[in-house]
Design a protein around this motif. Structure first.
Motif, short mmCIF file in Angstrom:
data_model
loop_
_atom_site.label_atom_id
_atom_site.label_comp_id
_atom_site.label_asym_id
_atom_site.label_seq_id
_atom_site.Cartn_x
_atom_site.Cartn_y
_atom_site.Cartn_z
N PHE A 116 0.85 -1.18 0.00
CA PHE A 116 0.00 0.00 0.00
C PHE A 116 0.89 1.24 0.00
N ARG A 117 0.53 2.22 -0.83
CA ARG A 117 1.28 3.47 -0.86
C ARG A 117 0.39 4.55 -1.48
N ASP A 118 0.78 5.80 -1.29
CA ASP A 118 0.08 6.91 -1.92
C ASP A 118 0.51 7.02 -3.38
N ALA A 119 -0.45 7.35 -4.22
CA ALA A 119 -0.15 7.53 -5.65
C ALA A 119 0.72 8.76 -5.86
N VAL A 120 1.49 8.71 -6.93
CA VAL A 120 2.31 9.84 -7.37
C VAL A 120 1.94 10.15 -8.81
N ASP A 121 2.39 11.30 -9.29
CA ASP A 121 2.04 11.75 -10.64
C ASP A 121 2.33 10.68 -11.70
N ALA A 122 3.44 9.97 -11.55
CA ALA A 122 3.83 8.96 -12.55
C ALA A 122 2.86 7.79 -12.63
N ASP A 123 1.97 7.65 -11.65
CA ASP A 123 1.00 6.55 -11.63
C ASP A 123 -0.27 6.85 -12.42
N VAL A 124 -0.47 8.08 -12.87
CA VAL A 124 -1.75 8.50 -13.42
C VAL A 124 -2.25 7.58 -14.54
N ASP A 125 -1.44 7.31 -15.53
CA ASP A 125 -1.92 6.50 -16.67
C ASP A 125 -2.30 5.09 -16.23
N GLU A 126 -1.51 4.49 -15.35
CA GLU A 126 -1.81 3.15 -14.87
C GLU A 126 -3.09 3.14 -14.03
N ARG A 166 -5.90 11.85 -0.58
CA ARG A 166 -4.90 10.83 -0.89
C ARG A 166 -5.52 9.86 -1.89
N LEU A 167 -4.71 9.36 -2.78
CA LEU A 167 -5.14 8.27 -3.65
C LEU A 167 -4.28 7.08 -3.27
N LEU A 168 -4.86 6.21 -2.47
CA LEU A 168 -4.17 5.03 -1.96
C LEU A 168 -4.10 3.99 -3.08
N THR A 169 -2.90 3.49 -3.34
CA THR A 169 -2.73 2.46 -4.36
C THR A 169 -2.27 1.16 -3.70
N VAL A 170 -2.60 0.08 -4.36
CA VAL A 170 -2.20 -1.25 -3.90
C VAL A 170 -1.45 -1.91 -5.06
N GLU A 171 -0.23 -2.32 -4.78
CA GLU A 171 0.59 -2.95 -5.80
C GLU A 171 0.84 -4.41 -5.47
N ARG A 172 0.95 -5.19 -6.51
CA ARG A 172 1.41 -6.58 -6.39
C ARG A 172 2.37 -6.81 -7.55
N GLN A 173 3.56 -7.25 -7.23
CA GLN A 173 4.60 -7.53 -8.22
C GLN A 173 4.81 -6.34 -9.17
N GLY A 174 4.84 -5.13 -8.57
CA GLY A 174 5.14 -3.93 -9.33
C GLY A 174 4.01 -3.35 -10.15
N ARG A 175 2.82 -3.95 -10.09
CA ARG A 175 1.67 -3.44 -10.84
C ARG A 175 0.60 -2.96 -9.87
N ALA A 219 -10.70 -1.82 4.55
CA ALA A 219 -10.26 -1.83 5.95
C ALA A 219 -9.04 -0.93 6.14
N GLN A 220 -8.10 -1.00 5.22
CA GLN A 220 -6.90 -0.16 5.30
C GLN A 220 -7.27 1.31 5.15
N ALA A 221 -8.17 1.62 4.22
CA ALA A 221 -8.60 3.01 4.01
C ALA A 221 -9.27 3.56 5.26
N GLU A 222 -10.13 2.77 5.88
CA GLU A 222 -10.81 3.21 7.09
C GLU A 222 -9.81 3.43 8.23
N LEU A 223 -8.86 2.53 8.36
CA LEU A 223 -7.82 2.67 9.38
C LEU A 223 -7.01 3.95 9.16
N GLN A 224 -6.59 4.17 7.92
CA GLN A 224 -5.78 5.35 7.63
C GLN A 224 -6.56 6.64 7.84
#
Length: 179
Positions: A10-20, A65-74, A110-115
């Protein structure tokens, strides 16, 4: 898929994530690709769900915040959290159709509610859902959200939010107490 045994970051999105992120959100809700999952809106809305400007605005907005969830770099899931005084708003929620049905959505919520509780000290989470999405509303109700009956109109004529395929669309406010 057992999400507990699968490595997610879990991490916050950054500008470079927009297209994905745009591609993820579109794949979860619109077009034929979305039919692989259960969150599709393809039968009630055509066109886009969001665009790069909309996603970037969420990333850049204060108290958001735009919380993103990654698995294996995606990026496989995301959600918007926005501090709105005594509550937080939960939106832009998407889980890749390829991993839907395995519990990741529950984990993200659950993570969003916690944060939201820890970051802002809020005691409620609010969201809006298209009122004809009974299956989706029922899923949120099983997570503790309650229907309020408070409706806001769908933005007919504004194709940034899609092209409605029916004339009875509106948003219902759902609320959950965060304890």
């Amino acid at each position: 898929m057992d999400t507990a045994a699968t490595a997610f970051t879990f991490r916050d999105a950054v500008d470079a994530d927009v297209d994905e992120l745009v591609a993820l959100i579109e794949s979860a809700y619109r077009g034929d690709a979305s039919r692989a999952g259960w969150t599709t809106e393809a039968d009630i809305l055509e066109g886009q769900r969001t665009d790069p400007d909309g996603v970037l605005a969420v990333i850049k907005a204060p108290d958001s915040r735009l919380l993103t969830v990654e698995r294996q770099g995606r990026i496989v899931a995301c959600c918007q959290l926005e501090h709105r005084g005594d509550h937080a708003y939960f939106g832009m929620f998407a889980v890749s159709p390829a991993v839907q049905g395995g519990g990741l959505g529950k984990t993200v919520m659950a993570q969003a509610e916690l944060q939201a509780r820890e970051s802002w000290g809020v005691t409620e989470m609010h969201m809006t859902v298209i009122s004809v999405r009974e299956d989706l509303i029922a899923w949120y109700e099983r997570r503790g959200y309650r229907r309020t009956g408070r409706m806001t109109p769908f933005p007919y004529g504004d194709e940034r939010f899609g092209i409605p395929q029916r004339d009875d669309l509106q948003f219902e406010l759902l609320v959950k107490e965060l304890v």
